[in-house]
Design an enzyme around this catalytic site. Structure first.
Site, PDB file in Angstrom:
ATOM      1  N   SER A 136       0.835  -1.192   0.000  1.00  0.00           N
ATOM      2  CA  SER A 136       0.000   0.000   0.000  1.00  0.00           C
ATOM      3  C   SER A 136       0.869   1.241   0.000  1.00  0.00           C
ATOM      4  O   SER A 136       1.981   1.240   0.543  1.00  0.00           O
ATOM      5  CB  SER A 136      -0.861  -0.015   1.268  1.00  0.00           C
ATOM      6  OG  SER A 136      -1.440   1.243   1.500  1.00  0.00           O
ATOM      7  N   TYR A 160      -1.986  -0.644  11.080  1.00  0.00           N
ATOM      8  CA  TYR A 160      -2.248  -1.218   9.751  1.00  0.00           C
ATOM      9  C   TYR A 160      -1.044  -1.004   8.836  1.00  0.00           C
ATOM     10  O   TYR A 160      -0.540  -1.940   8.204  1.00  0.00           O
ATOM     11  CB  TYR A 160      -3.501  -0.600   9.119  1.00  0.00           C
ATOM     12  CG  TYR A 160      -3.593  -0.909   7.640  1.00  0.00           C
ATOM     13  CD1 TYR A 160      -3.888  -2.192   7.197  1.00  0.00           C
ATOM     14  CD2 TYR A 160      -3.325   0.073   6.679  1.00  0.00           C
ATOM     15  CE1 TYR A 160      -3.924  -2.496   5.845  1.00  0.00           C
ATOM     16  CE2 TYR A 160      -3.355  -0.214   5.324  1.00  0.00           C
ATOM     17  CZ  TYR A 160      -3.659  -1.493   4.902  1.00  0.00           C
ATOM     18  OH  TYR A 160      -3.681  -1.796   3.567  1.00  0.00           O
ATOM     19  N   LYS A 164       1.873  -3.657   6.815  1.00  0.00           N
ATOM     20  CA  LYS A 164       2.322  -3.644   5.416  1.00  0.00           C
ATOM     21  C   LYS A 164       3.830  -3.446   5.354  1.00  0.00           C
ATOM     22  O   LYS A 164       4.523  -4.105   4.578  1.00  0.00           O
ATOM     23  CB  LYS A 164       1.605  -2.546   4.619  1.00  0.00           C
ATOM     24  CG  LYS A 164       0.123  -2.801   4.409  1.00  0.00           C
ATOM     25  CD  LYS A 164      -0.148  -4.068   3.612  1.00  0.00           C
ATOM     26  CE  LYS A 164      -1.635  -4.350   3.455  1.00  0.00           C
ATOM     27  NZ  LYS A 164      -1.904  -5.698   2.940  1.00  0.00           N
TER      28      LYS A 164
HETATM   29  P1  NAD Z   1     -11.230  -6.544   1.270  1.00  0.00           P
HETATM   30  O1  NAD Z   1     -11.424  -6.512   2.755  1.00  0.00           O
HETATM   31  O2  NAD Z   1     -12.378  -6.268   0.402  1.00  0.00           O
HETATM   32  O3  NAD Z   1     -10.606  -7.956   0.855  1.00  0.00           O
HETATM   33  C1  NAD Z   1      -9.760  -8.688   1.692  1.00  0.00           C
HETATM   34  C2  NAD Z   1     -10.307 -10.114   1.773  1.00  0.00           C
HETATM   35  O4  NAD Z   1      -9.454 -10.890   2.607  1.00  0.00           O
HETATM   36  C3  NAD Z   1     -11.707 -10.174   2.372  1.00  0.00           C
HETATM   37  O5  NAD Z   1     -12.540 -10.909   1.506  1.00  0.00           O
HETATM   38  C4  NAD Z   1     -11.513 -10.886   3.702  1.00  0.00           C
HETATM   39  O6  NAD Z   1     -12.628 -11.672   4.064  1.00  0.00           O
HETATM   40  C5  NAD Z   1     -10.263 -11.717   3.429  1.00  0.00           C
HETATM   41  N1  NAD Z   1      -9.472 -12.047   4.613  1.00  0.00           N
HETATM   42  C6  NAD Z   1      -9.031 -11.225   5.590  1.00  0.00           C
HETATM   43  N2  NAD Z   1      -8.330 -11.892   6.510  1.00  0.00           N
HETATM   44  C7  NAD Z   1      -8.299 -13.186   6.107  1.00  0.00           C
HETATM   45  C8  NAD Z   1      -7.721 -14.372   6.643  1.00  0.00           C
HETATM   46  N3  NAD Z   1      -7.026 -14.359   7.787  1.00  0.00           N
HETATM   47  N4  NAD Z   1      -7.908 -15.529   5.976  1.00  0.00           N
HETATM   48  C9  NAD Z   1      -8.617 -15.570   4.828  1.00  0.00           C
HETATM   49  N5  NAD Z   1      -9.167 -14.476   4.275  1.00  0.00           N
HETATM   50  C10 NAD Z   1      -9.019 -13.298   4.904  1.00  0.00           C
HETATM   51  O7  NAD Z   1     -10.019  -5.541   0.947  1.00  0.00           O
HETATM   52  P2  NAD Z   1      -9.437  -5.051  -0.457  1.00  0.00           P
HETATM   53  O8  NAD Z   1      -9.736  -3.618  -0.580  1.00  0.00           O
HETATM   54  O9  NAD Z   1      -9.836  -5.952  -1.531  1.00  0.00           O
HETATM   55  O10 NAD Z   1      -7.882  -5.172  -0.157  1.00  0.00           O
HETATM   56  C11 NAD Z   1      -7.126  -6.293  -0.538  1.00  0.00           C
HETATM   57  C12 NAD Z   1      -5.694  -6.104  -0.058  1.00  0.00           C
HETATM   58  O11 NAD Z   1      -5.170  -4.900  -0.590  1.00  0.00           O
HETATM   59  C13 NAD Z   1      -5.561  -5.988   1.469  1.00  0.00           C
HETATM   60  O12 NAD Z   1      -4.373  -6.664   1.853  1.00  0.00           O
HETATM   61  C14 NAD Z   1      -5.410  -4.497   1.683  1.00  0.00           C
HETATM   62  O13 NAD Z   1      -4.670  -4.206   2.850  1.00  0.00           O
HETATM   63  C15 NAD Z   1      -4.649  -4.085   0.434  1.00  0.00           C
HETATM   64  N6  NAD Z   1      -4.842  -2.666   0.077  1.00  0.00           N
HETATM   65  C16 NAD Z   1      -6.118  -2.174  -0.069  1.00  0.00           C
HETATM   66  C17 NAD Z   1      -6.311  -0.835  -0.368  1.00  0.00           C
HETATM   67  C18 NAD Z   1      -7.691  -0.255  -0.473  1.00  0.00           C
HETATM   68  O14 NAD Z   1      -7.835   0.947  -0.279  1.00  0.00           O
HETATM   69  N7  NAD Z   1      -8.721  -1.026  -0.773  1.00  0.00           N
HETATM   70  C19 NAD Z   1      -5.194   0.002  -0.550  1.00  0.00           C
HETATM   71  C20 NAD Z   1      -3.920  -0.529  -0.424  1.00  0.00           C
HETATM   72  C21 NAD Z   1      -3.760  -1.864  -0.095  1.00  0.00           C
HETATM   73  C1  WQD Z   2      -9.108   9.972   0.904  1.00  0.00           C
HETATM   74  C2  WQD Z   2      -9.284  11.458   1.202  1.00  0.00           C
HETATM   75  C3  WQD Z   2      -9.681  11.944   3.507  1.00  0.00           C
HETATM   76  C4  WQD Z   2     -13.559  10.025   3.896  1.00  0.00           C
HETATM   77  C5  WQD Z   2      -6.617   4.923   2.943  1.00  0.00           C
HETATM   78  C6  WQD Z   2      -5.576   4.236   3.774  1.00  0.00           C
HETATM   79  C7  WQD Z   2      -4.460   3.771   2.895  1.00  0.00           C
HETATM   80  C8  WQD Z   2      -4.989   2.931   1.733  1.00  0.00           C
HETATM   81  C9  WQD Z   2      -6.075   3.616   1.002  1.00  0.00           C
HETATM   82  C10 WQD Z   2      -5.014   0.630   2.390  1.00  0.00           C
HETATM   83  C11 WQD Z   2      -8.563  11.899   2.474  1.00  0.00           C
HETATM   84  C12 WQD Z   2     -10.868  12.320   2.667  1.00  0.00           C
HETATM   85  C13 WQD Z   2     -12.353  10.502   3.396  1.00  0.00           C
HETATM   86  C14 WQD Z   2     -14.589  10.956   4.219  1.00  0.00           C
HETATM   87  C15 WQD Z   2     -13.145  12.747   3.497  1.00  0.00           C
HETATM   88  N1  WQD Z   2      -5.599   1.728   2.201  1.00  0.00           N
HETATM   89  N2  WQD Z   2     -12.148  11.835   3.214  1.00  0.00           N
HETATM   90  N3  WQD Z   2     -14.339  12.286   4.002  1.00  0.00           N
HETATM   91  O1  WQD Z   2      -6.802   7.948   3.731  1.00  0.00           O
HETATM   92  O2  WQD Z   2      -5.933   8.310   1.361  1.00  0.00           O
HETATM   93  O3  WQD Z   2      -6.018   6.040   2.304  1.00  0.00           O
HETATM   94  O4  WQD Z   2      -7.083   4.030   1.935  1.00  0.00           O
HETATM   95  O5  WQD Z   2      -3.847   0.398   2.310  1.00  0.00           O
HETATM   96  O6  WQD Z   2      -3.577   3.049   3.681  1.00  0.00           O
HETATM   97  O7  WQD Z   2      -5.084   5.131   4.751  1.00  0.00           O
HETATM   98  O8  WQD Z   2      -8.125   7.136   1.703  1.00  0.00           O
HETATM   99  O9  WQD Z   2     -10.481   7.211   1.024  1.00  0.00           O
HETATM  100  O10 WQD Z   2      -9.922   7.243   3.478  1.00  0.00           O
HETATM  101  O11 WQD Z   2      -9.419   9.240   2.082  1.00  0.00           O
HETATM  102  O12 WQD Z   2     -12.961  13.956   3.339  1.00  0.00           O
HETATM  103  O13 WQD Z   2     -15.663  10.593   4.686  1.00  0.00           O
HETATM  104  O14 WQD Z   2     -10.669  11.694   1.422  1.00  0.00           O
HETATM  105  O15 WQD Z   2      -9.464  12.881   4.530  1.00  0.00           O
HETATM  106  O16 WQD Z   2      -8.070  13.177   2.247  1.00  0.00           O
HETATM  107  P1  WQD Z   2      -6.688   7.491   2.352  1.00  0.00           P
HETATM  108  P2  WQD Z   2      -9.573   7.645   2.098  1.00  0.00           P
END
Ligand code: NAD
Ligand code: WQD
Length: 353
Positions: A136, A160, A164
């Site tokens: 991430s 969190y 990562k």
């Molecule tokens: P999500 O929660 O929709 O998907 C994650 C899936 O993993 C879920 O279906 C959950 O049930 C499953 N899971 C969690 N723990 C588990 C375990 N111990 N065993 C088996 N299954 C398990 O999230 P997403 O948005 O699809 O994210 C996927 C990956 O990408 C995550 O690792 C997340 O940290 C990373 N990521 C997401 C974002 C984002 O903003 N969505 C940004 C950067 C990184």
């Molecule tokens: C985006 C912008 C908020 C909600 C997060 C995690 C990051 C990654 C992606 C997993 C920011 C603003 C948000 C609201 C708002 N995830 N906001 N009102 O914080 O960039 O990243 O998700 O790895 O680790 O931190 O994403 O969508 O939460 O926010 O004004 O109700 O929107 O302040 O500026 P962020 P976000």
């Protein structure tokens, strides 16, 4: 028959029922891979996998297997690896709510770290040493410069983010000790949007933490207004800037990473940003969504959210050069597809009475 294309490659997708997982599984099946999902449905529902099957049709659906299982349970992983051979693993499974991780760090370390270590143990035992890992942009912390380049110093801002960062370090250590491992660390920026069919998309439980799911729920009338966190940032309009990326572009980034793993024995353990390289402010995002949906999104200007950075966006050079991948979609398509998903499924995968 071309080298390497004669045998169907079998991919294990952990967390494949989730938001990014479902979209990636659709693309994997369309590209001719066999897919086995393991997911404990902690943050997802089986209906999402049913929708994936419906989207790809019966023939490709036969190449998809779903296993209910938890990576924290070694027996669940062993069961999978003992009955089939995997060519590579795409590892999405993990918990991702920043706020929750601050209040309950043990849950995050247990799930994300222990789950991943168990997975590596099974992969080593069964000689499957290729992994695409969901990292991430959070590993850049509050970046001192933008765009974020992969070799910047890394820093976590919350538990969190620490999971990562630790998991990236663990991957680098494993590769250093056993150079035959090939690991791609994909640093996603802000994934949004949905499949263009409107059949799969993001469906968070409870009140959304992230901007786009929140906007979406305002648009369909589930929430009254959007809190805009921060209007005094040193940016053009005072709201914070992020690099939003369409989830279908992200899905294709995983295919590119897989192909790189298979093709390049020298890949080692390498991190790639997956972003568009463009920054968009919160207020710009609201305006783009209003345009795409024709809905007014009432906003309330609020103080900054603790721990938020001013402006974050990706340098996309390394992914372009080495993976041959580049995001195709802009903010207008992201909002169009997010709205299409919302409008067709105002209550997500639930059947609301
Ligand atoms: P999500 O929660 O929709 O998907 C994650 C899936 O993993 C879920 O279906 C959950 O049930 C499953 N899971 C969690 N723990 C588990 C375990 N111990 N065993 C088996 N299954 C398990 O999230 P997403 O948005 O699809 O994210 C996927 C990956 O990408 C995550 O690792 C997340 O940290 C990373 N990521 C997401 C974002 C984002 O903003 N969505 C940004 C950067 C990184
Ligand atoms: C985006 C912008 C908020 C909600 C997060 C995690 C990051 C990654 C992606 C997993 C920011 C603003 C948000 C609201 C708002 N995830 N906001 N009102 O914080 O960039 O990243 O998700 O790895 O680790 O931190 O994403 O969508 O939460 O926010 O004004 O109700 O929107 O302040 O500026 P962020 P976000």
């Amino acid at each position: 028959v071309e080298m390497g294309s004669s045998v169907e490659q079998n991919i294990l997708v952990t967390g494949g029922a989730g938001f990014i997982g479902t979209h990636t599984v659709v693309q994997l099946l369309k590209e001719g891979f066999k897919v086995s999902i393991i997911d404990n449905l902690d943050n997802s529902v089986i209906e999402a996998v049913d929708r994936v099957r419906e989207l790809v049709g019966p023939d490709l659906s036969n190449k998809l297997e779903f296993n209910l299982g938890d990576l924290r349970n070694k027996g669940d992983i062993e069961k999978l690896f003992s009955k089939q051979r995997f060519d590579a693993v795409i590892h999405f499974a993990g918990l991702k709510a920043v706020g929750e991780s601050v209040g309950n760090p043990r849950r995050y370390f247990d799930n994300n770290l222990v789950g991943t270590i168990n997975l590596y143990e099974a992969m080593a035992k069964y000689h499957c040493k290729m992994m695409v890992f969901s990292s991430s942009a959070t590993v850049y912390g509050q970046p001192e410069k933008i765009p974020c380049v992969e070799d910047f110093e890394l820093k976590a801002m919350n538990p969190y983010g620490r999971t990562k960062l630790f998991l990236e370090e663990i991957a680098r250590d494993i590769h250093a000790a056993e150079p035959e491992w090939r690991i791609v660390l994909l640093r996603y920026f802000n994934p949004v949007g949905a499949h263009e069919s409107g059949r799969i998309g993001e469906d968070p439980k409870g009140i959304p933490n992230n901007l786009m799911p929140y906007i979406q729920q305002v648009a369909v009338g589930r929430l009254p207004e959007l809190n805009v966190y921060g209007h005094d940032y040193p940016t053009e309009d005072g709201s914070a800037v992020r690099d939003y990326i369409h989830v279908m572009d992200l899905a294709d980034g995983h295919i590119a990473a897989l192909r790189k793993l298979f093709a390049d024995p020298k890949i080692g353990c390498t991190a790639y940003n997956l972003g568009t390289g463009r920054g968009t402010s919160v207020l710009e995002m609201v305006a783009a969504f209003e345009k795409a949906s024709g809905k007014k999104i009432p906003i309330k200007l609020c103080p900054r959210r603790a721990g938020d950075a001013t402006a974050v966006y990706a340098s996309t050079e390394r992914a372009e050069k080495e993976l041959g991948w580049k995001a195709k979609y802009g903010v207008d398509e992201m909002c169009r597809d997010q709205w299409n998903w919302a409008n067709n499924n105002p209550w997500g995968y639930q059947k609301k009475l």
